[in-house]
Design a protein around this motif. Structure first.
Motif, PDB file in Angstrom:
ATOM      1  N   ASN A  66      21.909 -25.107   6.970  1.00  0.00           N
ATOM      2  CA  ASN A  66      21.010 -25.073   8.117  1.00  0.00           C
ATOM      3  C   ASN A  66      21.690 -24.358   9.274  1.00  0.00           C
ATOM      4  O   ASN A  66      22.923 -24.318   9.374  1.00  0.00           O
ATOM      5  N   GLN A  67      20.872 -23.794  10.177  1.00  0.00           N
ATOM      6  CA  GLN A  67      21.424 -23.062  11.312  1.00  0.00           C
ATOM      7  C   GLN A  67      20.838 -23.579  12.624  1.00  0.00           C
ATOM      8  O   GLN A  67      19.699 -24.063  12.667  1.00  0.00           O
ATOM      9  N   TYR A  68      21.626 -23.432  13.692  1.00  0.00           N
ATOM     10  CA  TYR A  68      21.288 -24.020  14.988  1.00  0.00           C
ATOM     11  C   TYR A  68      21.609 -23.047  16.109  1.00  0.00           C
ATOM     12  O   TYR A  68      22.534 -22.240  16.013  1.00  0.00           O
ATOM     13  N   GLN A  69      20.818 -23.167  17.183  1.00  0.00           N
ATOM     14  CA  GLN A  69      21.037 -22.384  18.405  1.00  0.00           C
ATOM     15  C   GLN A  69      20.912 -23.296  19.615  1.00  0.00           C
ATOM     16  O   GLN A  69      20.006 -24.137  19.678  1.00  0.00           O
ATOM     17  N   LEU A  70      21.799 -23.110  20.574  1.00  0.00           N
ATOM     18  CA  LEU A  70      21.738 -23.892  21.804  1.00  0.00           C
ATOM     19  C   LEU A  70      21.111 -23.036  22.899  1.00  0.00           C
ATOM     20  O   LEU A  70      21.790 -22.483  23.757  1.00  0.00           O
ATOM     21  N   LYS A  71      19.798 -22.908  22.848  1.00  0.00           N
ATOM     22  CA  LYS A  71      19.058 -22.181  23.860  1.00  0.00           C
ATOM     23  C   LYS A  71      18.662 -23.119  24.997  1.00  0.00           C
ATOM     24  O   LYS A  71      18.561 -24.330  24.807  1.00  0.00           O
ATOM     25  N   ALA A  72      18.400 -22.529  26.171  1.00  0.00           N
ATOM     26  CA  ALA A  72      18.019 -23.344  27.322  1.00  0.00           C
ATOM     27  C   ALA A  72      16.736 -24.118  27.041  1.00  0.00           C
ATOM     28  O   ALA A  72      16.623 -25.303  27.399  1.00  0.00           O
ATOM     29  N   GLU A  73      15.787 -23.481  26.357  1.00  0.00           N
ATOM     30  CA  GLU A  73      14.527 -24.176  26.080  1.00  0.00           C
ATOM     31  C   GLU A  73      14.715 -25.305  25.058  1.00  0.00           C
ATOM     32  O   GLU A  73      13.987 -26.288  25.066  1.00  0.00           O
ATOM     33  N   HIS A  74      15.712 -25.151  24.176  1.00  0.00           N
ATOM     34  CA  HIS A  74      15.989 -26.215  23.223  1.00  0.00           C
ATOM     35  C   HIS A  74      16.554 -27.446  23.938  1.00  0.00           C
ATOM     36  O   HIS A  74      16.170 -28.582  23.637  1.00  0.00           O
ATOM     37  N   LEU A  75      17.448 -27.201  24.870  1.00  0.00           N
ATOM     38  CA  LEU A  75      18.016 -28.317  25.640  1.00  0.00           C
ATOM     39  C   LEU A  75      16.959 -28.967  26.519  1.00  0.00           C
ATOM     40  O   LEU A  75      16.970 -30.191  26.730  1.00  0.00           O
ATOM     41  N   GLN A  76      16.035 -28.157  27.018  1.00  0.00           N
ATOM     42  CA  GLN A  76      14.946 -28.712  27.815  1.00  0.00           C
ATOM     43  C   GLN A  76      14.068 -29.631  26.970  1.00  0.00           C
ATOM     44  O   GLN A  76      13.621 -30.685  27.429  1.00  0.00           O
ATOM     45  N   ALA A  77      13.835 -29.240  25.719  1.00  0.00           N
ATOM     46  CA  ALA A  77      13.048 -30.087  24.823  1.00  0.00           C
ATOM     47  C   ALA A  77      13.777 -31.395  24.509  1.00  0.00           C
ATOM     48  O   ALA A  77      13.161 -32.461  24.405  1.00  0.00           O
ATOM     49  N   ILE A  78      15.104 -31.328  24.380  1.00  0.00           N
ATOM     50  CA  ILE A  78      15.895 -32.538  24.138  1.00  0.00           C
ATOM     51  C   ILE A  78      15.791 -33.491  25.312  1.00  0.00           C
ATOM     52  O   ILE A  78      15.829 -34.718  25.150  1.00  0.00           O
ATOM     53  N   ASN A  79      15.636 -32.933  26.502  1.00  0.00           N
ATOM     54  CA  ASN A  79      15.577 -33.737  27.728  1.00  0.00           C
ATOM     55  C   ASN A  79      14.211 -34.388  27.926  1.00  0.00           C
ATOM     56  O   ASN A  79      13.900 -34.894  29.004  1.00  0.00           O
ATOM     57  N   SER A  80      13.410 -34.408  26.865  1.00  0.00           N
ATOM     58  CA  SER A  80      12.051 -34.937  26.949  1.00  0.00           C
ATOM     59  C   SER A  80      12.054 -36.377  27.437  1.00  0.00           C
ATOM     60  O   SER A  80      12.723 -37.249  26.884  1.00  0.00           O
ATOM     61  N   ALA A  81      11.290 -36.622  28.495  1.00  0.00           N
ATOM     62  CA  ALA A  81      11.207 -37.973  29.062  1.00  0.00           C
ATOM     63  C   ALA A  81      10.491 -38.932  28.124  1.00  0.00           C
ATOM     64  O   ALA A  81      10.664 -40.143  28.217  1.00  0.00           O
ATOM     65  N   GLY A  82       9.715 -38.396  27.202  1.00  0.00           N
ATOM     66  CA  GLY A  82       8.958 -39.254  26.305  1.00  0.00           C
ATOM     67  C   GLY A  82       9.773 -39.830  25.171  1.00  0.00           C
ATOM     68  O   GLY A  82       9.300 -40.705  24.453  1.00  0.00           O
ATOM     69  N   PHE A  83      11.000 -39.351  24.988  1.00  0.00           N
ATOM     70  CA  PHE A  83      11.802 -39.815  23.863  1.00  0.00           C
ATOM     71  C   PHE A  83      12.854 -40.850  24.273  1.00  0.00           C
ATOM     72  O   PHE A  83      13.019 -41.867  23.612  1.00  0.00           O
ATOM     73  N   TRP A  84      13.561 -40.609  25.349  1.00  0.00           N
ATOM     74  CA  TRP A  84      14.691 -41.447  25.726  1.00  0.00           C
ATOM     75  C   TRP A  84      14.240 -42.649  26.547  1.00  0.00           C
ATOM     76  O   TRP A  84      13.447 -42.533  27.468  1.00  0.00           O
ATOM     77  N   SER A  85      14.758 -43.808  26.198  1.00  0.00           N
ATOM     78  CA  SER A  85      14.445 -45.012  26.961  1.00  0.00           C
ATOM     79  C   SER A  85      15.316 -45.067  28.211  1.00  0.00           C
ATOM     80  O   SER A  85      16.355 -44.406  28.296  1.00  0.00           O
ATOM     81  N   GLU A  86      14.899 -45.871  29.175  1.00  0.00           N
ATOM     82  CA  GLU A  86      15.609 -45.936  30.449  1.00  0.00           C
ATOM     83  C   GLU A  86      17.045 -46.415  30.296  1.00  0.00           C
ATOM     84  O   GLU A  86      17.933 -45.966  31.023  1.00  0.00           O
ATOM     85  N   ASP A  87      17.279 -47.318  29.351  1.00  0.00           N
ATOM     86  CA  ASP A  87      18.635 -47.841  29.200  1.00  0.00           C
ATOM     87  C   ASP A  87      19.540 -46.904  28.398  1.00  0.00           C
ATOM     88  O   ASP A  87      20.691 -47.247  28.119  1.00  0.00           O
ATOM     89  N   ARG A  88      19.024 -45.706  28.042  1.00  0.00           N
ATOM     90  CA  ARG A  88      19.859 -44.715  27.349  1.00  0.00           C
ATOM     91  C   ARG A  88      20.045 -43.459  28.195  1.00  0.00           C
ATOM     92  O   ARG A  88      20.443 -42.402  27.672  1.00  0.00           O
ATOM     93  N   ILE A  89      19.808 -43.552  29.493  1.00  0.00           N
ATOM     94  CA  ILE A  89      19.900 -42.401  30.380  1.00  0.00           C
ATOM     95  C   ILE A  89      21.321 -41.850  30.421  1.00  0.00           C
ATOM     96  O   ILE A  89      21.538 -40.626  30.406  1.00  0.00           O
ATOM     97  N   ILE A  90      22.316 -42.728  30.479  1.00  0.00           N
ATOM     98  CA  ILE A  90      23.709 -42.259  30.556  1.00  0.00           C
ATOM     99  C   ILE A  90      24.066 -41.477  29.303  1.00  0.00           C
ATOM    100  O   ILE A  90      24.643 -40.379  29.372  1.00  0.00           O
ATOM    101  N   GLU A  91      23.724 -42.021  28.134  1.00  0.00           N
ATOM    102  CA  GLU A  91      24.016 -41.316  26.883  1.00  0.00           C
ATOM    103  C   GLU A  91      23.280 -39.986  26.828  1.00  0.00           C
ATOM    104  O   GLU A  91      23.842 -38.968  26.382  1.00  0.00           O
TER     105      GLU A  91
END
Length: 612
Positions: A66-91
């Protein structure tokens, strides 16, 4: 005349679907209708060349990783507010800081998963005056979180062309250059079973179901290529929990939202980007609905279910109310009529348990290890997510390794007992015994890795109800709770007189009128080793310790073996012993240039009690 024709047409349309099968001319049950494998098959492929006889098996066009790219839009998608719970903000923030640091170093270079994880775990950066270790951040993520991150970073592997003309690189398999001859044998055995259904005038038609996978696209190329190479005509049947969820919404446009259903049901993201051709195929399959799926199944001679999570396959083939989907009903009818053979590996085997046997519902095991099973018992609840202890996402008061099961069972294509897999290699004897006790089930079948249990149904009135034969590299551990006694509960449970058998290559069983009879392969003989060693294991359920101890008990004159599984002063003590009904046979089998030593036994008794 028109009225007669109309009536005849109405009668034909009203006939049950199975009577119109393309395989109707086959009136004889195949020798074996199911091949249930324990997982761990070591097959040579372009992404697993360690299983190949040589390193130069595949061309440059084959997918290697498998192959991966660290694009700005990919990191923005990871930062999705709908996925991370409030108690996992630091992580979340620390992980994004690490990835952003790597992005500046890589300049959007495409890299492999191995290289990405090496750089990630090796990174150390300062965040708000605090030094953050990439290794610690990586280790702190749950399985759900890590999969989400990697999915968002994954890009397609392209073999040729550029832009819209680029083609997706595919994983290839090569049975002829696979090191492990047992893996080759099991795959070829399945194709031969399909050929018996198809007859000798055409290639067998095999359907591959990848519903057990978190990413149901990842193994499609491997299995379709593998069985094609083995001589079959192969198609992907895109059944999945996401497909079933789309149809059960009642919204005709829901198939256009398969990406959302994949995220909700599988925890799988951005598959349209990575597998655009397979996603298009899946959407078309979804729009055709159950009629299209049933039509594909009717043409098939065999159907294969992959490994992963059996609960996902259950969702793919049973409706929300627990009833069988039209696809499962079609498989049931054809299997009963001898018009199709079914195979599964790992989760694809475990999901076959279910139905009713001897007036008792057969459950499906879903999670857990032997230590937690003996300490806390079995729970008829959804399995905890992998790594849920890390992000506190475990539900129902369970921990990650608690024993769970589905009391209503799985697909129900194998109703004679609970099926478990990766068995001896992961020390699962304790969890199978505990589940049978807690659910009042009689039989359990634990299938080792790279091993298959062949299942043959009654062909004529004089045959037993079901015949079972062990094939492949190792063995099948059978538990019979008919004479077991118990007292206490929870961690205080005492279990005595649990009857166990371990049958290996070539051994057979017959199940008829609720009686299990076994027969050892004719090339195995009574052991002549007169040694009487003291057998003991301080960690009986770790790795294959149980198997190793019981093998010595089987092959020598020793009368009993003892084992313990204790953590922080709590655990279980186990005794395996012979009585007047115990028998064992041993022998060696040559597979190519390698000799494998086997010892099979019948009626070894097991007692379990709390360790003091």
């Amino acid at each position: 005349m028109k009225k007669i024709t109309a009536c005849l047409s109405a009668i034909l349309m009203a006939l049950p679907v199975f009577t119109l099968s393309a395989n109707d001319e086959n009136k004889t049950m195949p020798d074996y209708s199911m091949l249930l494998m324990g997982g761990g098959l070591a097959t040579c492929s372009s992404t697993a060349t360690r299983h190949c006889l040589t390193d130069d098996v595949f061309s440059a066009a084959a997918k290697k990783q498998n192959q991966y790219q660290l694009k700005a839009e990919h990191l923005q998608a990871i930062n999705s507010a709908g996925f991370w719970s409030e108690d996992r903000i630091i992580e979340q923030q620390q992980m994004l800081a690490i990835l952003d640091f790597l992005r500046t170093q890589l300049a959007e270079e495409t890299i492999s998963e191995r290289e990405l994880l090496r750089l990630w775990r090796g990174a150390e950066i300062e965040v708000d005056g605090i030094w953050v270790s990439g290794r610690a951040v990586y280790a702190g993520l749950s399985g759900r979180e890590l999969n989400f991150v990697l999915d968002q970073l994954e890009v397609p592997v392209l073999s040729s062309g550029s832009g819209r003309n680029a083609s997706r690189s595919r994983e290839f398999a090569d049975l002829a250059r696979t090191k492990n001859a047992f893996s080759v044998e099991l795959h070829q055995r399945f194709v031969a079973m399909a050929q018996q259904v198809a007859g000798d005038k055409r290639k067998p038609r095999i359907l591959v179901v990848t519903a057990s996978s978190r990413d149901p696209f990842a193994a499609v190329d491997f299995y379709t290529n593998l069985f094609t190479e083995a001589g079959a005509e192969v198609s992907w049947l895109p059944l999945s929990a996401a497909y079933q969820a789309a149809w059960q919404t009642g919204d005709s446009n829901s198939c256009a939202e398969l990406e959302r259903h994949l995220a909700e049901q599988h925890g799988s993201y951005q598959r349209q980007r990575v597998y655009p051709d397979l996603m298009t195929q899946k959407v078309q399959f979804c729009r055709a609905g159950s009629k299209g799926a049933v039509a594909q199944i009717r043409r098939a001679d065999a159907i294969f279910f992959n490994g992963g999570d059996q609960s996902l396959t259950l969702k793919a083939l049973r409706l929300a109310d627990g009833s069988a989907s039209p696809e499962l009903q079609q498989i049931e009818r054809m299997l009963e009529a001898g018009q199709i053979v079914v195979a599964g590996t790992s989760a694809g085997t475990a999901v076959m348990s279910g139905g009713s046997f001897n007036g008792q519902r057969t459950p499906m095991i879903t999670n857990g290890d032997s230590y937690n099973a003996m300490q806390f018992g079995a729970f008829d609840l959804p399995a905890p997510a992998v790594g849920c202890d890390k992000d506190q996402s475990c539900s129902n008061g369970l921990a990650e390794n608690h024993l769970t099961y589905t009391g209503t069972g799985g697909l129900g294509l194998f109703r004679y007992g609970v099926l478990d897999t990766h068995f001896s290699e992961r020390g699962r004897q304790g969890r199978l015994i505990r589940l049978l006790h807690d659910t009042q089930s009689r039989f359990g079948f634990g299938i080792d890795e790279n091993t298959g249990l062949l299942v043959g149904f009654r062909r004529n009135a004089d045959d037993p109800e079901v015949r079972l034969t062990v094939a492949g590299e190792a063995g099948v551990y059978v538990v019979d709770m008919a004479n077991a006694t118990s007292k206490g509960e929870g961690a205080a449970l005492n279990l005595t007189k649990v009857t166990t058998h371990y049958l290996t290559r070539g051994d057979q069983m017959e199940l008829n009128a609720n009686q299990l009879r076994s027969r050892f392969a004719d090339w195995k003989f009574a052991p002549n080793n007169l040694a009487q060693p003291l057998l003991s294991s301080g960690d009986i359920f770790e790795r294959d310790n149980y198997k190793q101890v019981s093998h010595l008990l089987c092959s020598t004159q020793a009368r009993q073996a003892e084992g313990r599984a204790v953590r922080v002063g709590q655990g279980v003590a186990l005794t395996i012993y012979k009585d007047h009904s115990s028998y064992s046979r041993q022998g060696t089998f040559r597979q190519q240039s390698e000799e494998v030593a086997y010892c099979s036994y019948r009626n070894m008794m097991v007692d379990l009690q709390p360790a003091n």
